[in-house]
Structure formats: C-alpha cells, structure tokens
Scaffold this motif. Sequence first.
Motif, PDB file in Angstrom:
ATOM      1  N   MET A  16      30.327  36.436   6.146  1.00  0.00           N
ATOM      2  CA  MET A  16      30.860  37.300   5.113  1.00  0.00           C
ATOM      3  C   MET A  16      32.258  36.816   4.771  1.00  0.00           C
ATOM      4  O   MET A  16      32.854  36.038   5.502  1.00  0.00           O
ATOM      5  N   LYS A  17      32.757  37.281   3.685  1.00  0.00           N
ATOM      6  CA  LYS A  17      34.122  36.934   3.327  1.00  0.00           C
ATOM      7  C   LYS A  17      35.053  37.552   4.367  1.00  0.00           C
ATOM      8  O   LYS A  17      35.048  38.751   4.582  1.00  0.00           O
ATOM      9  N   ASP A  18      35.828  36.710   5.034  1.00  0.00           N
ATOM     10  CA  ASP A  18      36.757  37.200   6.048  1.00  0.00           C
ATOM     11  C   ASP A  18      38.020  37.703   5.362  1.00  0.00           C
ATOM     12  O   ASP A  18      38.825  36.924   4.865  1.00  0.00           O
ATOM     13  N   THR A  19      38.192  38.997   5.357  1.00  0.00           N
ATOM     14  CA  THR A  19      39.390  39.605   4.816  1.00  0.00           C
ATOM     15  C   THR A  19      40.466  39.578   5.888  1.00  0.00           C
ATOM     16  O   THR A  19      40.164  39.751   7.067  1.00  0.00           O
ATOM     17  N   ARG A  20      41.692  39.373   5.503  1.00  0.00           N
ATOM     18  CA  ARG A  20      42.778  39.380   6.485  1.00  0.00           C
ATOM     19  C   ARG A  20      42.817  40.721   7.181  1.00  0.00           C
ATOM     20  O   ARG A  20      42.814  41.770   6.538  1.00  0.00           O
ATOM     21  N   GLY A  21      42.875  40.688   8.498  1.00  0.00           N
ATOM     22  CA  GLY A  21      42.923  41.911   9.277  1.00  0.00           C
ATOM     23  C   GLY A  21      41.588  42.317   9.865  1.00  0.00           C
ATOM     24  O   GLY A  21      41.524  43.222  10.682  1.00  0.00           O
ATOM     25  N   MET A  22      40.515  41.659   9.447  1.00  0.00           N
ATOM     26  CA  MET A  22      39.194  41.969   9.997  1.00  0.00           C
ATOM     27  C   MET A  22      39.095  41.398  11.411  1.00  0.00           C
ATOM     28  O   MET A  22      39.839  40.497  11.770  1.00  0.00           O
ATOM     29  N   PRO A  23      38.174  41.905  12.226  1.00  0.00           N
ATOM     30  CA  PRO A  23      38.004  41.357  13.578  1.00  0.00           C
ATOM     31  C   PRO A  23      37.654  39.874  13.537  1.00  0.00           C
ATOM     32  O   PRO A  23      36.881  39.429  12.701  1.00  0.00           O
ATOM     33  N   GLY A  24      38.250  39.117  14.428  1.00  0.00           N
ATOM     34  CA  GLY A  24      37.973  37.691  14.508  1.00  0.00           C
ATOM     35  C   GLY A  24      38.810  36.838  13.572  1.00  0.00           C
ATOM     36  O   GLY A  24      38.559  35.654  13.435  1.00  0.00           O
ATOM     37  N   THR A  25      39.817  37.430  12.932  1.00  0.00           N
ATOM     38  CA  THR A  25      40.712  36.678  12.055  1.00  0.00           C
ATOM     39  C   THR A  25      42.121  36.703  12.651  1.00  0.00           C
ATOM     40  O   THR A  25      42.440  37.576  13.463  1.00  0.00           O
ATOM     41  N   PRO A  26      42.973  35.766  12.252  1.00  0.00           N
ATOM     42  CA  PRO A  26      44.350  35.809  12.757  1.00  0.00           C
ATOM     43  C   PRO A  26      45.086  37.103  12.392  1.00  0.00           C
ATOM     44  O   PRO A  26      45.882  37.610  13.177  1.00  0.00           O
ATOM     45  N   GLY A  27      44.801  37.640  11.220  1.00  0.00           N
ATOM     46  CA  GLY A  27      45.424  38.909  10.836  1.00  0.00           C
ATOM     47  C   GLY A  27      44.967  40.057  11.717  1.00  0.00           C
ATOM     48  O   GLY A  27      45.754  40.940  12.067  1.00  0.00           O
ATOM     49  N   GLY A  28      43.690  40.057  12.071  1.00  0.00           N
ATOM     50  CA  GLY A  28      43.176  41.081  12.977  1.00  0.00           C
ATOM     51  C   GLY A  28      43.803  40.981  14.354  1.00  0.00           C
ATOM     52  O   GLY A  28      44.124  41.988  14.983  1.00  0.00           O
ATOM     53  N   SER A  52      43.352  48.249  22.375  1.00  0.00           N
ATOM     54  CA  SER A  52      43.920  47.150  21.595  1.00  0.00           C
ATOM     55  C   SER A  52      43.946  45.850  22.391  1.00  0.00           C
ATOM     56  O   SER A  52      43.681  44.781  21.840  1.00  0.00           O
ATOM     57  N   LEU A  53      44.258  45.937  23.685  1.00  0.00           N
ATOM     58  CA  LEU A  53      44.280  44.733  24.509  1.00  0.00           C
ATOM     59  C   LEU A  53      42.882  44.133  24.641  1.00  0.00           C
ATOM     60  O   LEU A  53      42.708  42.917  24.510  1.00  0.00           O
ATOM     61  N   SER A  54      41.883  44.972  24.860  1.00  0.00           N
ATOM     62  CA  SER A  54      40.518  44.442  25.001  1.00  0.00           C
ATOM     63  C   SER A  54      40.030  43.814  23.702  1.00  0.00           C
ATOM     64  O   SER A  54      39.410  42.742  23.713  1.00  0.00           O
ATOM     65  N   LEU A  55      40.335  44.424  22.570  1.00  0.00           N
ATOM     66  CA  LEU A  55      39.909  43.838  21.295  1.00  0.00           C
ATOM     67  C   LEU A  55      40.741  42.610  20.925  1.00  0.00           C
ATOM     68  O   LEU A  55      40.235  41.710  20.255  1.00  0.00           O
ATOM     69  N   ALA A  56      41.988  42.556  21.378  1.00  0.00           N
ATOM     70  CA  ALA A  56      42.785  41.349  21.152  1.00  0.00           C
ATOM     71  C   ALA A  56      42.195  40.181  21.932  1.00  0.00           C
ATOM     72  O   ALA A  56      42.134  39.054  21.428  1.00  0.00           O
ATOM     73  N   ILE A  57      41.735  40.437  23.144  1.00  0.00           N
ATOM     74  CA  ILE A  57      41.094  39.384  23.935  1.00  0.00           C
ATOM     75  C   ILE A  57      39.815  38.912  23.247  1.00  0.00           C
ATOM     76  O   ILE A  57      39.532  37.715  23.179  1.00  0.00           O
ATOM     77  N   ILE A  58      39.045  39.845  22.712  1.00  0.00           N
ATOM     78  CA  ILE A  58      37.821  39.479  21.988  1.00  0.00           C
ATOM     79  C   ILE A  58      38.163  38.677  20.734  1.00  0.00           C
ATOM     80  O   ILE A  58      37.492  37.692  20.410  1.00  0.00           O
ATOM     81  N   ASP A  59      39.232  39.074  20.026  1.00  0.00           N
ATOM     82  CA  ASP A  59      39.655  38.323  18.840  1.00  0.00           C
ATOM     83  C   ASP A  59      40.101  36.910  19.206  1.00  0.00           C
ATOM     84  O   ASP A  59      39.796  35.950  18.498  1.00  0.00           O
ATOM     85  N   VAL A 106      36.476  29.978  19.758  1.00  0.00           N
ATOM     86  CA  VAL A 106      35.148  29.378  19.632  1.00  0.00           C
ATOM     87  C   VAL A 106      34.631  29.414  18.192  1.00  0.00           C
ATOM     88  O   VAL A 106      33.504  29.031  17.935  1.00  0.00           O
ATOM     89  N   ARG A 107      35.480  29.889  17.280  1.00  0.00           N
ATOM     90  CA  ARG A 107      35.144  29.979  15.851  1.00  0.00           C
ATOM     91  C   ARG A 107      33.856  30.747  15.606  1.00  0.00           C
ATOM     92  O   ARG A 107      32.983  30.332  14.852  1.00  0.00           O
ATOM     93  N   ARG A 108      33.774  31.889  16.241  1.00  0.00           N
ATOM     94  CA  ARG A 108      32.616  32.755  16.086  1.00  0.00           C
ATOM     95  C   ARG A 108      32.992  33.936  15.194  1.00  0.00           C
ATOM     96  O   ARG A 108      34.052  34.513  15.334  1.00  0.00           O
ATOM     97  N   SER A 109      32.103  34.277  14.312  1.00  0.00           N
ATOM     98  CA  SER A 109      32.328  35.396  13.414  1.00  0.00           C
ATOM     99  C   SER A 109      31.987  36.707  14.124  1.00  0.00           C
ATOM    100  O   SER A 109      30.981  36.811  14.823  1.00  0.00           O
ATOM    101  N   LEU A 110      32.829  37.693  13.945  1.00  0.00           N
ATOM    102  CA  LEU A 110      32.567  39.017  14.508  1.00  0.00           C
ATOM    103  C   LEU A 110      32.058  39.971  13.427  1.00  0.00           C
ATOM    104  O   LEU A 110      32.221  41.171  13.548  1.00  0.00           O
ATOM    105  N   GLN A 111      31.454  39.434  12.400  1.00  0.00           N
ATOM    106  CA  GLN A 111      30.990  40.250  11.290  1.00  0.00           C
ATOM    107  C   GLN A 111      29.544  40.717  11.477  1.00  0.00           C
ATOM    108  O   GLN A 111      28.778  40.776  10.534  1.00  0.00           O
ATOM    109  N   PRO A 166      45.194  50.375   9.577  1.00  0.00           N
ATOM    110  CA  PRO A 166      44.581  49.308   8.774  1.00  0.00           C
ATOM    111  C   PRO A 166      43.345  48.697   9.431  1.00  0.00           C
ATOM    112  O   PRO A 166      42.390  48.345   8.735  1.00  0.00           O
ATOM    113  N   SER A 167      43.349  48.573  10.758  1.00  0.00           N
ATOM    114  CA  SER A 167      42.164  48.042  11.441  1.00  0.00           C
ATOM    115  C   SER A 167      40.963  48.944  11.192  1.00  0.00           C
ATOM    116  O   SER A 167      39.872  48.472  10.884  1.00  0.00           O
TER     117      SER A 167
END
Length: 190
Positions: A40-52, A96-103, A109-114, A178-179
């Motif tokens: 999907m289009k990775d919007t800034r701030g979505m899971p798995g992106t640098p903004g997220g 937040s820490l657990s989701l940051a680790i997942i991000d 590994v360049r895996r999409s979380l979408q 925003p998340s």
Amino acid sequence: MNVSHASVHPVEDPPTTDGGGGGNGGGGGNNNNEVPRVRMKDTRGMPGTPGGLALRICQFVFAVAGLCVMATTSDFPSVTAFCYLVAATGLQSLWSLSLAIIDIYALLVRRSLQNYRVVTLFTLGDGITSTLTFAAACASAGITVLIDNDLGSCAKNHCAQFETATAMAFISWCTALPSFLLNFWSLASR
C-alpha cells in the motif's frame, strides 16, 4: 455444436530490467531472487515507516519522562489521579517501546506492516493507550490546578513536578494521537 474450450497457455515472466536491484545481491548475475511485494502507499507515520518510528520514540520518551517525574515525588500515591497518571504513562511507554521495536525490525528487514490484522491491532492499542493517557493527563491537570490555584498550597506540595509530569503526559498523548488517526484512516480506506 462447435464450442471453443478454454485452455491455459503458460506465459513466461518478462525479465526485469533493473539488474537485481537493492543491496549486494545474493545470487549474482541475472538470478534475481527478490520477490516483488505489493505494498500500500506508505504514508509518513504509518507502522513500519521512519515517521512511524519517530512517533513511537517520541511517545516513549515523553511517557517515560512523565512517569519518572511523577514517581520521584514522595506524595503522588496520596492522590488517585496521580496514581492513574503513573499507570497510564507506564502502559503508554511499554506499548510505544514494543511497537518501536517492531518498527525497527520492519525497517531493517524491509517488511511492510500494512497487513489488515496488524493495523487493526495497532489501531486498537493506540486508541486505548492514547485515551487512557489523555484521561490521566486531564485528571492530573485538574488536581494540579486545584492544589495550585484553589487551595493555594503549592508551597508545601510538589507542584512543579506535578505540572511537569502532566505536561509530559499531554505531549505523549499529542504524539500518540497521530499514530491512532493514521492507523484508523488506513483501516477506513480499505
């Protein structure tokens, strides 16, 4: 009756023209083992992106700051709203820490979380933790205003620490919202 029958004819996959793209390969030459992923289009701030990841780190930092400031005061257990703030910011920091680790893992590994289920889980968790953090910050702000303005007993209490911890909780909520909204928007647009 002369009816044509459907038949399947194998079609060869056209070769890629990018020469193996990305990294130092693994197989060499024309043997491209990377499977193209539909994303999907990775919007800034979505899971798995640098903004997220940046949002998650900010959530974690401000929640831990609020938790530490409030926990260092000696009389916070005497007020229920302050105990609630400690519990809510503790939960926010763990989430937040657990989701940051997942991000971080997804970015490495360049895996999409979408994935629909993953985004649903993130949306529910973000919604619950941001609501709890906002409610705790509002309750603590009310008690802080009561102690400071109405009772005028700020001299014998830790008003500066209470106000700082409440402000950190509000900032943590401002970075958690925003998340939640981006994840909810992603679910709604499917």
